[in-house]
Design a protein around this motif. Structure first.
Motif, PDB file in Angstrom:
ATOM      1  N   TRP A 162       9.603 -34.564 -14.494  1.00 25.75           N
ATOM      2  CA  TRP A 162       8.335 -33.623 -14.820  1.00 25.75           C
ATOM      3  C   TRP A 162       7.128 -33.930 -13.231  1.00 25.75           C
ATOM      4  N   ARG A 204       4.411 -33.867 -12.703  1.00 26.20           N
ATOM      5  CA  ARG A 204       3.546 -34.873 -12.379  1.00 26.20           C
ATOM      6  C   ARG A 204       3.804 -36.327 -11.904  1.00 26.20           C
ATOM      7  N   GLU A 250      -2.058 -31.011 -23.713  1.00 31.10           N
ATOM      8  CA  GLU A 250      -1.295 -32.021 -23.682  1.00 31.10           C
ATOM      9  C   GLU A 250      -1.729 -33.524 -22.024  1.00 31.10           C
ATOM     10  N   GLU A 251      -2.532 -33.304 -21.498  1.00 31.46           N
ATOM     11  CA  GLU A 251      -3.298 -34.403 -20.570  1.00 31.46           C
ATOM     12  C   GLU A 251      -4.052 -35.522 -21.488  1.00 31.46           C
ATOM     13  N   TYR A 268      -0.693 -37.732 -23.499  1.00 33.30           N
ATOM     14  CA  TYR A 268      -0.039 -38.274 -22.896  1.00 33.30           C
ATOM     15  C   TYR A 268      -0.747 -39.992 -22.552  1.00 33.30           C
ATOM     16  N   LEU A 281       4.507 -38.145 -24.872  1.00 37.81           N
ATOM     17  CA  LEU A 281       3.885 -37.006 -25.635  1.00 37.81           C
ATOM     18  C   LEU A 281       3.389 -37.093 -26.788  1.00 37.81           C
ATOM     19  N   HIS A 340      -5.942 -41.299 -14.257  1.00 38.80           N
ATOM     20  CA  HIS A 340      -4.680 -40.157 -12.717  1.00 38.80           C
ATOM     21  C   HIS A 340      -3.862 -40.262 -12.426  1.00 38.80           C
ATOM     22  N   LEU A 371      -1.859 -39.205 -15.207  1.00 39.64           N
ATOM     23  CA  LEU A 371      -1.757 -38.378 -16.745  1.00 39.64           C
ATOM     24  C   LEU A 371      -2.491 -36.971 -16.613  1.00 39.64           C
ATOM     25  N   ALA A 372      -3.718 -36.764 -15.541  1.00 38.47           N
ATOM     26  CA  ALA A 372      -4.490 -35.973 -15.327  1.00 38.47           C
ATOM     27  C   ALA A 372      -5.282 -36.249 -14.339  1.00 38.47           C
ATOM     28  N   ASP A 373      -5.696 -34.728 -13.398  1.00 40.51           N
ATOM     29  CA  ASP A 373      -6.980 -34.514 -13.160  1.00 40.51           C
ATOM     30  C   ASP A 373      -7.792 -34.090 -12.656  1.00 40.51           C
ATOM     31  N   HIS A 381      -8.117 -30.862 -15.281  1.00 40.19           N
ATOM     32  CA  HIS A 381      -7.591 -31.231 -16.834  1.00 40.19           C
ATOM     33  C   HIS A 381      -9.116 -31.157 -17.485  1.00 40.19           C
TER      34      HIS A 381
END
Length: 207
Positions: free
Chosen positions: A9, A11, A64-65, A68, A77, A185, A187-189, A192
């Motif tokens: 992945w 991430r 997507e983010e 998750y 997902l 954090h 799963l996403a930033d 996003h």
């Protein structure tokens, strides 16, 4: 629901770092111009809460983010994110309403209205489940907030995004609403969250 191969992945390193934190969520507050959306909702005789809730959920589902979730040791997902939202009761308490996302707005609103009515006519709370597909929504229509934090149990393995809506205020001849976005954090930033805010604003600006 699709299981993510964490080792391949993109991430992977972010997830392995932030999933070890006692508090892995970060949050921001953005201001959304809701002038057009407010007029459109009133002209269509629709609840403004459900009008903007649908658009926020639609914007989140496009990323997507925001779909998750952490399930045990795995990242999954979901095909779509659903709704868990606070609903005020006449006695001053609140309950949680749960309903699914529909691509058809009218179907979404009809299903939401049914769930809301059930919550308002009952008592008690239904706790969230770890790894569920829902996004935790809430509305504070009394407060034009500039920051917001959430009550959290650090022993509960929570990874659901949390989106809160503030008071509608008149601003520069239009209407504005504060929106708080908190997300895991791992799963996403911030990038996003920025994508979500831009997509939500675009949907609110549609005629």
């Amino acid at each position: 629901m699709k299981k993510i191969n964490i080792e391949t992945w993109k991430r992977r390193d972010h997830f392995k770092l932030f999933s070890k934190f006692e508090e892995p969520f970060f949050g921001v507050v953005v201001n959304i111009d809701c002038s057009k959306a407010y007029r459109n909702a009133k002209a269509a005789n629709k609840s403004f809460f459900l009008y903007y809730l649908y658009r926020a959920l639609k914007a989140a589902n496009a990323l997507e983010e925001f779909r998750y979730r952490i399930l045990g040791e795995d990242v999954v997902l979901h095909e779509y994110a659903s709704v868990s939202t606070t609903i005020n009761r006449p006695n001053g308490t609140f309950g949680f309403a749960y309903f699914d996302y529909h691509t058809d707005e009218n179907a979404f609103i009809a299903n939401a209205q049914k769930s809301i009515q059930e919550v308002q006519n009952t008592e008690g709370l239904i706790p969230s489940q770890a790894g569920g597909s829902e996004i935790h929504f809430s509305a504070l229509p009394w407060i034009d907030f500039t920051s917001l934090s959430h009550a959290r149990s650090f022993s509960f393995p929570d990874s659901c995004p949390k989106i809160s809506f503030g008071k509608i205020v008149d601003k520069d001849g239009g209407k504005s609403m504060a929106v708080s976005i908190h997300i895991h954090h791992g799963l996403a930033d911030g990038y996003h969250v920025g994508q979500f805010a831009a997509a939500f604003q675009k949907l609110m600006d549609e005629t």
